[in-house]
Motif scaffolding. Structure first.
Motif, PDB file in Angstrom:
ATOM      1  N   ALA A 219       0.846  -1.194   0.000  1.00  0.00           N
ATOM      2  CA  ALA A 219       0.000   0.000   0.000  1.00  0.00           C
ATOM      3  C   ALA A 219       0.878   1.238   0.000  1.00  0.00           C
ATOM      4  O   ALA A 219       1.929   1.268   0.642  1.00  0.00           O
ATOM      5  N   VAL A 220       0.457   2.240  -0.744  1.00  0.00           N
ATOM      6  CA  VAL A 220       1.142   3.539  -0.776  1.00  0.00           C
ATOM      7  C   VAL A 220       0.087   4.571  -0.434  1.00  0.00           C
ATOM      8  O   VAL A 220      -1.017   4.524  -0.980  1.00  0.00           O
ATOM      9  N   ALA A 221       0.401   5.504   0.478  1.00  0.00           N
ATOM     10  CA  ALA A 221      -0.645   6.419   0.926  1.00  0.00           C
ATOM     11  C   ALA A 221      -0.068   7.745   1.407  1.00  0.00           C
ATOM     12  O   ALA A 221       1.123   7.841   1.743  1.00  0.00           O
ATOM     13  N   SER A 222      -0.909   8.742   1.451  1.00  0.00           N
ATOM     14  CA  SER A 222      -0.526  10.064   1.943  1.00  0.00           C
ATOM     15  C   SER A 222      -0.073  10.026   3.388  1.00  0.00           C
ATOM     16  O   SER A 222       0.769  10.790   3.811  1.00  0.00           O
ATOM     17  N   GLU A 223      -0.719   9.149   4.148  1.00  0.00           N
ATOM     18  CA  GLU A 223      -0.348   9.018   5.548  1.00  0.00           C
ATOM     19  C   GLU A 223      -0.654   7.608   6.012  1.00  0.00           C
ATOM     20  O   GLU A 223      -1.523   6.942   5.452  1.00  0.00           O
ATOM     21  N   PRO A 224       0.056   7.147   7.042  1.00  0.00           N
ATOM     22  CA  PRO A 224      -0.162   5.790   7.543  1.00  0.00           C
ATOM     23  C   PRO A 224      -1.584   5.601   8.035  1.00  0.00           C
ATOM     24  O   PRO A 224      -2.247   6.546   8.434  1.00  0.00           O
ATOM     25  N   PHE A 225      -2.062   4.364   7.976  1.00  0.00           N
ATOM     26  CA  PHE A 225      -3.360   4.041   8.564  1.00  0.00           C
ATOM     27  C   PHE A 225      -3.325   2.588   8.996  1.00  0.00           C
ATOM     28  O   PHE A 225      -2.388   1.862   8.700  1.00  0.00           O
ATOM     29  N   GLY A 226      -4.360   2.177   9.711  1.00  0.00           N
ATOM     30  CA  GLY A 226      -4.470   0.780  10.117  1.00  0.00           C
ATOM     31  C   GLY A 226      -3.756   0.500  11.424  1.00  0.00           C
ATOM     32  O   GLY A 226      -3.513   1.406  12.219  1.00  0.00           O
ATOM     33  N   ASP A 227      -3.459  -0.762  11.638  1.00  0.00           N
ATOM     34  CA  ASP A 227      -2.856  -1.186  12.896  1.00  0.00           C
ATOM     35  C   ASP A 227      -1.518  -0.504  13.123  1.00  0.00           C
ATOM     36  O   ASP A 227      -0.733  -0.312  12.194  1.00  0.00           O
ATOM     37  N   THR A 228      -1.265  -0.173  14.340  1.00  0.00           N
ATOM     38  CA  THR A 228       0.016   0.436  14.672  1.00  0.00           C
ATOM     39  C   THR A 228       1.141  -0.559  14.458  1.00  0.00           C
ATOM     40  O   THR A 228       2.295  -0.189  14.294  1.00  0.00           O
ATOM     41  N   ALA A 229       0.753  -1.843  14.465  1.00  0.00           N
ATOM     42  CA  ALA A 229       1.777  -2.867  14.269  1.00  0.00           C
ATOM     43  C   ALA A 229       2.384  -2.787  12.872  1.00  0.00           C
ATOM     44  O   ALA A 229       3.510  -3.222  12.644  1.00  0.00           O
ATOM     45  N   GLN A 230       1.620  -2.226  11.942  1.00  0.00           N
ATOM     46  CA  GLN A 230       2.140  -2.157  10.580  1.00  0.00           C
ATOM     47  C   GLN A 230       3.216  -1.092  10.469  1.00  0.00           C
ATOM     48  O   GLN A 230       3.084  -0.001  10.994  1.00  0.00           O
ATOM     49  N   LEU A 231       4.233  -1.443   9.725  1.00  0.00           N
ATOM     50  CA  LEU A 231       5.356  -0.526   9.587  1.00  0.00           C
ATOM     51  C   LEU A 231       5.204   0.299   8.317  1.00  0.00           C
ATOM     52  O   LEU A 231       5.321  -0.224   7.204  1.00  0.00           O
ATOM     53  N   TRP A 232       4.905   1.546   8.482  1.00  0.00           N
ATOM     54  CA  TRP A 232       4.816   2.460   7.337  1.00  0.00           C
ATOM     55  C   TRP A 232       6.144   3.194   7.204  1.00  0.00           C
ATOM     56  O   TRP A 232       6.635   3.776   8.155  1.00  0.00           O
ATOM     57  N   ARG A 233       6.697   3.174   6.021  1.00  0.00           N
ATOM     58  CA  ARG A 233       7.964   3.855   5.797  1.00  0.00           C
ATOM     59  C   ARG A 233       7.745   5.103   4.958  1.00  0.00           C
ATOM     60  O   ARG A 233       7.056   5.041   3.928  1.00  0.00           O
ATOM     61  N   PRO A 234       8.307   6.215   5.358  1.00  0.00           N
ATOM     62  CA  PRO A 234       8.175   7.420   4.542  1.00  0.00           C
ATOM     63  C   PRO A 234       8.964   7.271   3.245  1.00  0.00           C
ATOM     64  O   PRO A 234      10.020   6.626   3.205  1.00  0.00           O
ATOM     65  N   VAL A 235       8.436   7.826   2.184  1.00  0.00           N
ATOM     66  CA  VAL A 235       9.148   7.885   0.920  1.00  0.00           C
ATOM     67  C   VAL A 235       9.888   9.224   0.914  1.00  0.00           C
ATOM     68  O   VAL A 235       9.296  10.269   1.190  1.00  0.00           O
ATOM     69  N   ALA A 236      11.164   9.174   0.618  1.00  0.00           N
ATOM     70  CA  ALA A 236      11.983  10.395   0.694  1.00  0.00           C
ATOM     71  C   ALA A 236      11.600  11.374  -0.413  1.00  0.00           C
ATOM     72  O   ALA A 236      11.187  10.964  -1.503  1.00  0.00           O
ATOM     73  N   PRO A 237      11.737  12.675  -0.140  1.00  0.00           N
ATOM     74  CA  PRO A 237      11.544  13.660  -1.206  1.00  0.00           C
ATOM     75  C   PRO A 237      12.456  13.342  -2.387  1.00  0.00           C
ATOM     76  O   PRO A 237      13.566  12.808  -2.202  1.00  0.00           O
ATOM     77  N   GLY A 238      12.003  13.647  -3.581  1.00  0.00           N
ATOM     78  CA  GLY A 238      12.811  13.393  -4.770  1.00  0.00           C
ATOM     79  C   GLY A 238      12.897  11.913  -5.128  1.00  0.00           C
ATOM     80  O   GLY A 238      13.933  11.430  -5.569  1.00  0.00           O
ATOM     81  N   THR A 239      11.779  11.210  -4.916  1.00  0.00           N
ATOM     82  CA  THR A 239      11.783   9.763  -5.175  1.00  0.00           C
ATOM     83  C   THR A 239      10.738   9.364  -6.219  1.00  0.00           C
ATOM     84  O   THR A 239       9.641   9.923  -6.243  1.00  0.00           O
ATOM     85  N   HIS A 240      11.138   8.423  -7.057  1.00  0.00           N
ATOM     86  CA  HIS A 240      10.197   7.721  -7.923  1.00  0.00           C
ATOM     87  C   HIS A 240      10.159   6.281  -7.454  1.00  0.00           C
ATOM     88  O   HIS A 240      11.169   5.582  -7.507  1.00  0.00           O
ATOM     89  N   MET A 241       9.019   5.841  -6.984  1.00  0.00           N
ATOM     90  CA  MET A 241       8.896   4.495  -6.461  1.00  0.00           C
ATOM     91  C   MET A 241       8.057   3.666  -7.431  1.00  0.00           C
ATOM     92  O   MET A 241       6.999   4.102  -7.861  1.00  0.00           O
ATOM     93  N   VAL A 242       8.567   2.475  -7.761  1.00  0.00           N
ATOM     94  CA  VAL A 242       7.820   1.583  -8.640  1.00  0.00           C
ATOM     95  C   VAL A 242       7.401   0.346  -7.859  1.00  0.00           C
ATOM     96  O   VAL A 242       8.234  -0.268  -7.186  1.00  0.00           O
ATOM     97  N   VAL A 243       6.124   0.010  -7.927  1.00  0.00           N
ATOM     98  CA  VAL A 243       5.639  -1.207  -7.285  1.00  0.00           C
ATOM     99  C   VAL A 243       5.121  -2.125  -8.383  1.00  0.00           C
ATOM    100  O   VAL A 243       4.215  -1.759  -9.138  1.00  0.00           O
ATOM    101  N   ILE A 244       5.740  -3.297  -8.481  1.00  0.00           N
ATOM    102  CA  ILE A 244       5.286  -4.264  -9.488  1.00  0.00           C
ATOM    103  C   ILE A 244       5.654  -5.664  -9.029  1.00  0.00           C
ATOM    104  O   ILE A 244       6.725  -5.868  -8.443  1.00  0.00           O
TER     105      ILE A 244
END
Lengths: 261, 261, 261, 261
Positions: A219-244
């Motif tokens: 999942a990619v999102a503006s801000e973390p959500f869901g269980d606190t147990a889940q580890l949301w990692r910030p995407v650094a400024p100046g990044t292109h992230m590809v999920v496939i």
């Protein structure tokens, strides 16, 4: 400041992520009612990839928290790739035509941020839209214009290149017109196979972006959500992230190469 | 918790009170965007008395802050008596039929509060609506049902009596059905001549109500707005306030006479 | 094919013309339900001049026949100058931004007809909109674009000249792009004082236009309505009609001077 | 007079039947624009059975011909059992709450016809709704009330019996109140497995109903559509038709047994 969420992975019901979790996207709009956060009540939208080449698309002008169609759709539809957005209007009126995500052929796009000074340079920005897509311009927001402008570039072969070229030109139009405000661009793009996430700004404040490895996918999102147990990692400024194919690949995203913006 | 405003006095443009002031009704809905207060984004409505016997009525399901029709109407229409409301849904869906104010003949009505346990006793509450008005029941909110129920009473000769009788019966229905939640009723009623404001609750927490002597007339509202120089006075719990011909008259409003609720 | 109506004369309630008469504008949309005529169910709008410099404006996306706000507004508002429109979409989606009339400052405009081939030349048409009005482009219809384009001309001093210049340029854009379809333009324009009605087409089929001397003033409409006793006169193709102070003045309206279109 | 369509068979994309064919449901609403038939522009709705126990549901107040969400949804969603409806309001306002189909748990229901004199006997009709469903009454139409009333009967074991009992009581209420107008009921009901179609009226004019064996399954509709090669058979008045597992079973549907209505 809008809020958005995208998912890539095993097919799941859309409400698994959009409605059920603590601080889900719809709850983020709802949360506003308890005044815990900013309201995103200017419409909502969801796009998903199913059995057709083109994505499905639902948009509504009601706040997400009171949209019964959205709730039923998200409860019913399963998809392995989807994008969802709740809007807080910055440019463009509250109409379905200005709701994200935007679709063009196989592509879906949604955006958080804005072109500073858009009102005064809108004509030049719209001039970037290629002739064969100009008729499909429906609303008057900067986000839709940026998407259609980028679609005129090398979108199929090099999405990041097409986006970067579009941003470069937008920035130059701002500069040529003496616009002091920044160009902010945190966005999600998909062609039905890969998810491309961008976090970039001409100043030091690109809108936030996070990602998370869920059991079923990414999942990619503006801000973390869901269980606190889940580890949301910030995407650094100046990044292109590809999920496939369940993999996340983060690359530098340079709009002006080694030159300053 | 909805927000409302009523005005009685010299004819003024509606936006003088509804849009222009600091913390105006529309700004109270807008304010939510800066997260300073609770959101009232579930529709809006305004009713005004003009040259016709019946009041004019505009209702919309968009948040007041993004309703261009509401803005244009309030900029254009002048009236010496008007009611306006921004809704935060507690019972009944977000539809125009559930937006306040409600109209019946010459009467306008709007309400802040709720019938505790309404979902479970709705049928009995609706049974209070007189036969000749039952067909005019449009939505499914408790507020509209209370209004139509009261319209079946002595509304023309004794509005406070009609309202008190309706509240008494609603309260008894709650009690007969073992509803523990309170009956809260802060409301404005008008027949086109007088403004009747009520602040009452079966517990100690009736929704707030204030009034203010403006240069042109009297304003009654859920909460103070405008210049800090203006003196807003709270209306005490258990009050029936009548505004007519520039005068304010506050009387005790007893639903259960000297008996406990 | 849309339907419209404009009125100039003594102040009357809007519903006197818009709703009450046989074959009124709202009944023309209603009529469709009995299948007697073409449906105009893609939204409606009304603009009127009151005590403010700018006109009041109401637009809705529901069919006129089911718009309770429109009915209440027309029942309540009195005006000596107003324009009303029911839409049957030809270009541009069903959104409020595409509903007529359009407003810019003191001016109101509504249009029946279309720019043939608009989809393919939209960009060039929009290029005619002056810089200082470009930000106020809200929808994606040809009608709004034509209005804003004309507003950039000599609208205050010579409205017919501004309209003719705009039409001339639109026609040349059609021709330069090999568009075979005609440019059809039956329209009403007002600055709050005069009503300007135009009936023109690049072919021999300008949409119909009629006017009628009523007891209280002058009505101009797409088609006759009301009592059969009333004498509706057709406005000839190639006409610019001015209605002011109860007088009707019809002049030749030449877009291409003595040259062929 | 509304129009509806239901399908039971192999899973197909909804637009295969709802949009693509000649004289499809959406084209039946569209057709009105060419004035070939009655307009059904007062909203639309579609319900379908997917992977969840409850059906998916989409309703909109725009005419079907201009509803982009409906088009996208029908293009994207595949189902082996679905119901769709375009409305021409007879009782109840144009709101989403009055759009068909109606849902309750696993059940979907849509109706063409009306309870004559409903306005005057609405309270008695609503009194038939069982206590535990009364809170789910959303709109003010006769159709929704009839559905919820029937849901209080033997719906799971004997749907036709539950419907007949409801109709019998409605008819008696009409008679007890001296209503001369008929009770007309052509309707579709489903529990997610079987489709039940009813064609009945207290007079000799039940709204039309047809069925057709398609390549992929069985369609039931207000009127034939699609290729002329397809054989549509009328369903006789006084019929209860069951479609399940690709088989059609037509039975006599007697509301008043051997007694006259």
């Amino acid at each position: 400041m809008c809020r958005f969420l995208a998912y890539s992975g095993r097919a799941i019901f859309l409400d698994t992520l959009l409605i059920a979790p603590n601080a889900s996207l719809v709850r983020q709009s709802l949360a506003a009612r308890e005044a815990k956060t900013v309201v995103n009540g200017d419409g909502c939208g969801v796009g998903w990839y199913g059995a057709r080449p083109e994505p499905g698309l639902y948009k509504g002008i009601l706040p997400a928290w009171s949209d019964a169609n959205l709730a039923s759709l998200c409860h019913q539809v399963e998809a392995g790739l989807f994008l969802a957005h709740v809007r807080s209007a910055t440019s463009g009126e509250v109409t379905m035509a200005n709701c994200h995500p935007f679709a063009s052929g196989r592509h879906l796009f949604m955006h958080n941020g804005q072109i500073g000074g858009y009102e005064s340079i809108r004509r030049s920005i719209e001039a970037l839209i290629p002739d064969d897509l100009y008729h499909s311009r429906r609303g008057n927001s900067d986000s839709e214009a940026m998407f259609l402008a980028a679609m005129g570039g090398s979108m199929s072969q090099d999405p990041a290149g097409a986006i970067a070229a579009m941003l470069r030109t937008c920035r130059r139009i701002q500069q040529a017109n003496g616009v002091a405000q920044p160009l902010r661009f945190t966005a999600i793009l998909s062609d039905g196979k890969a998810l491309h996430a961008f976090r970039w700004s001409s100043d030091d404040h690109p809108p936030s972006l996070y990602w998370c490895q869920l059991e079923t996918g990414i999942a990619v999102a503006s801000e973390p959500f869901g269980d606190t147990a889940q580890l949301w990692r910030p995407v650094a400024p100046g990044t292109h992230m590809v999920v496939i194919d369940g993999k996340v690949d983060c690359r530098d995203f340079e709009v002006f190469a080694s030159l300053a913006a």
